[in-house]
Design an enzyme around this catalytic site. Structure first.
Site, PDB file in Angstrom:
ATOM      1  CB  THR A   1       2.253   3.197  -2.322  1.00 47.05           C
ATOM      2  OG1 THR A   1       3.350   2.828  -3.122  1.00 47.05           O
ATOM      3  CG2 THR A   1       2.199   4.697  -2.210  1.00 47.05           C
TER       4      THR A   1
ATOM      5  NE  ARG B   1      10.688   2.778  -9.554  1.00 42.93           N
ATOM      6  CZ  ARG B   1       9.527   2.716  -8.920  1.00 42.93           C
ATOM      7  NH1 ARG B   1       9.462   3.018  -7.637  1.00 42.93           N
ATOM      8  NH2 ARG B   1       8.438   2.356  -9.550  1.00 42.93           N
TER       9      ARG B   1
ATOM     10  CB  THR C   1      -0.977   2.387  -4.670  1.00 35.56           C
ATOM     11  OG1 THR C   1      -2.196   1.686  -4.891  1.00 35.56           O
ATOM     12  CG2 THR C   1      -1.178   3.379  -3.545  1.00 35.56           C
ATOM     13  N   GLY C   2       0.629   1.223  -7.003  1.00 31.10           N
ATOM     14  CA  GLY C   2       0.865   0.238  -8.054  1.00 31.10           C
ATOM     15  C   GLY C   2       2.075   0.631  -8.876  1.00 31.10           C
TER      16      GLY C   2
ATOM     17  CB  SER D   1       4.507  -1.286   0.799  1.00 27.65           C
ATOM     18  OG  SER D   1       3.470  -0.752   1.568  1.00 27.65           O
TER      19      SER D   1
ATOM     20  CB  THR E   1       5.812   4.488  -1.713  1.00 28.74           C
ATOM     21  OG1 THR E   1       5.943   3.113  -2.072  1.00 28.74           O
ATOM     22  CG2 THR E   1       6.706   5.300  -2.631  1.00 28.74           C
TER      23      THR E   1
END
Ligand code: ASP
Length: 358
Positions: free
Chosen positions: A210, A238, A261-262, A89, A228
């Site tokens: 991340t 992106r 994070t997420g 990640s 990340t």
């Protein structure tokens, strides 16, 4: 920021300390357990990070104890995860975008100078947090992206290398094999209409990950970094929340430091880290501030493709925060998440509070 505002913030924190709501720096008297989402309150040094950051918090703490600047300690900590090919990640070994190319995002913020640096969609350089630190140190800008970011990194002496490991390439090929409409493109009606199939594929096929890490130095200075490879199989170019100051990271030396994070899109849409720091300024504990952001995201998520059958977001966001007095906390939308801590009690994982307790 005006001198008045600065003074008000200081007065605010000082008044909380005087009223006993916050322990004074260096005091253990009022250490409190913060809603299952963290504790502390004993002053610095404190290092917190996402659950994949146990070695990172250990290293950052080692550096702090050796007298390092808090941002240098933070960047040295996350470097361990960026360099790890097995963490898919972040940095080397990160999962690639739709085209099979690893594009990295990172940001840093240095509390004492309030300087920030960020890198978006950087290719071929495995330590984007260190590059972001150079943006803060060596330029008058905050953010560089794409080809310009790579050019800058090379000028700063960073070496180009292939970041796509065999394991990440195989995972990408596997995703390509199963690819039908399970990508990041929405058909015209998909923005509003539920798509059960798409929803379950999102849960199964997409990977986020991340490392965020925030530091409170022994002298009360703060710093943070978030780094990340972003959402797997993302559209080329992106950029998520991690390099956006105020979304994936925000540090204010008079209040605290926070990160996320997420699902980055959701964090950007509520200015997650800045909101968490603002909530701490208003008197929230770090865990309360993190929960506030999670709730805000849940309240503002209405597209059916992003909701589960209970009407909850079908993705997760995890917020992390440390306050100037050493209190720290973390909260996620969905439970069973842990975060990493290093403080006077040692190095460990602690449970994140969560919006939807199970
Ligand atoms: N927040 C990152 C992004 O959206 C991904 C993650 O933390 O899992 O790029």
């Amino acid at each position: 920021m005006t001198a008045d505002k600065e003074l008000n913030r200081r007065t605010f924190v000082a008044s909380l300390v005087a009223a006993g709501a916050l322990p004074a720096l260096g005091s253990r008297a009022n250490a409190q357990n913060d809603n299952g989402g963290g504790a502390g309150g004993a002053g610095g040094p404190v290092v917190i990070a996402s659950g994949n950051g146990i070695e990172a918090v250990r290293e950052a703490m080692r550096q702090l104890r050796a007298g390092a600047d808090p941002l240098d300690a933070a960047v040295a900590g996350v470097r361990i995860v960026e360099d790890d090919p097995n963490d898919m990640s972040v940095g080397l070994g990160g999962l690639p975008n739709e085209d099979g190319i690893v594009q990295l995002d990172a940001s840093v913020m240095h509390g004492p100078t309030h300087r920030a640096g960020a890198i978006g969609a950087l290719e071929n350089i495995k330590n984007p947090a260190a590059v972001a630190r150079e943006v803060a140190r060596r330029t008058d800008h905050v953010m560089l992206v794409g080809a310009g970011a790579l050019k800058f990194a090379k000028r700063m002496g960073f070496k180009e290398e292939n970041l796509l490991t065999d394991a990440a390439r195989e995972a990408w090929l596997e995703w390509k094999k199963q690819l039908t409409d399970h990508d990041d493109w929405l058909s015209e009606d998909e923005f509003d209409l539920p798509s059960k199939e798409k929803r379950s594929m999102r849960e199964v096929m997409y990977h986020t990950g991340t490392i965020h890490l925030s530091v409170l130095a022994p002298n009360g200075d703060l710093a943070g970094t978030t780094t990340t490879s972003g959402l797997s199989w993302k559209l080329p170019g992106r950029v998520g929340d991690s390099p956006i100051i105020g979304a994936g990271l925000y540090t204010d030396n008079t209040i605290g430091s926070a990160g996320a994070t997420g699902r980055g899109e959701a964090v950007i849409q509520v200015c997650g880290a800045r909101t968490a720091v603002a909530r701490m300024e208003m008197g929230d504990t770090p865990a309360q501030a993190c929960l506030h952001v999670c709730k805000l995201i849940a309240d503002r998520t209405s597209a059916p493709r992003l909701l589960n059958e209970r009407g909850e977001p079908n993705f997760n966001v995890i917020m992390y925060a440390v306050r100037k007095d050493g209190l720290f906390g973390s909260a996620a939308i969905h439970p069973i998440r842990k975060f990493a801590v290093a403080d006077a009690q040692g190095v460990r994982l602690e449970r994140c509070a969560s919006l939807y307790e199970k």
